[in-house]
Design an enzyme around this catalytic site. Sequence first.
Site, short mmCIF file in Angstrom:
data_model
loop_
_atom_site.label_atom_id
_atom_site.label_comp_id
_atom_site.label_asym_id
_atom_site.label_seq_id
_atom_site.Cartn_x
_atom_site.Cartn_y
_atom_site.Cartn_z
CD GLU A 1 -2.51 1.05 2.81
OE1 GLU A 1 -3.46 1.83 3.02
OE2 GLU A 1 -2.15 0.18 3.64
CE LYS B 1 -7.20 0.90 3.55
NZ LYS B 1 -5.99 1.29 4.33
CB CYS C 1 -4.30 -2.01 4.40
SG CYS C 1 -3.46 -2.02 6.01
CB VAL D 1 0.11 -0.01 12.05
CG1 VAL D 1 0.57 0.79 10.84
CG2 VAL D 1 -1.41 0.12 12.22
#
Length: 277
Positions: A45, A116, A149, A176
């Site tokens: 990404e 996205k 993601c 993350v």
Amino acid sequence: MPTQVTVAAVQTIPVIGDTAHNLADMLARADEAARRGARLIVFPELATSGYVFSDADEARDCAGALVSLDAAGRFRELCARHGAVAVFGYPEIDDDRLYNSAMVVGPEGVVGNYRKNHLWNLENEIFTPGDTGYPVFDTLVGRVGILICYDIWFPEAVRSLVLGEADVICLPTNWVPIEGAPHGRLTMANLLCQTNSHINGITIVGADRAGVERGQEFLGKSVISSPSGELAAGPASDTEAETLYAAFDGAEGRRARHWNDYNDPVENRRPETYRLQ
């Protein structure tokens, strides 16, 4: 199209705002992957720009720089040279709106684009939620679906691509740490790739980034999950750039989800029952 395709998940460490450096690094890694036999090459990404923008203006500058650098054209040249398809994340600007997008490029040029749908955290202050739906793109390596993601947390998104007869799902991502989620050998994101592969009988190529950017840690741990739900490759390093390789066969994946004479998690769906009572 070939029955079996080698795919590469290219884990990189982008430099925020340095689009020229990032693009050169990606092209070099794509060339190496193609020389090693990969015909589908997937990047993270926002691999072209970095992720932690200071504001929307910085993202716009990166989007404009990528147009000036002709990122799509340079990937087209590489794909034409190797007979390959590349998928990479980038900031897209359209009518002054910014999208967190992923482009599909083949020897003929841009094959398609995905925006996205599910924005994560502060992305909501910079990007507009996607408006492309869940397209599946016909390419020389088969029918390619894309999620980005956070999209993988929504089983409806994966199932939409499967119902659209995707042969493989490419997942450019910037995972993350999430409070309370596992952070050992396998992360929750890895497990979601495996689970969604298993319940849909499809290969998922999770290409993550590594490193720390403006204080934000990224998990690395790219994976390629097979239709059985097992890992075909990975997880990659927590901290280093790395390329994973595996083979997929879309038709074989569809056959593999026929678990017995009665059970197939796609054919056994009963949509008329999926509503609030």
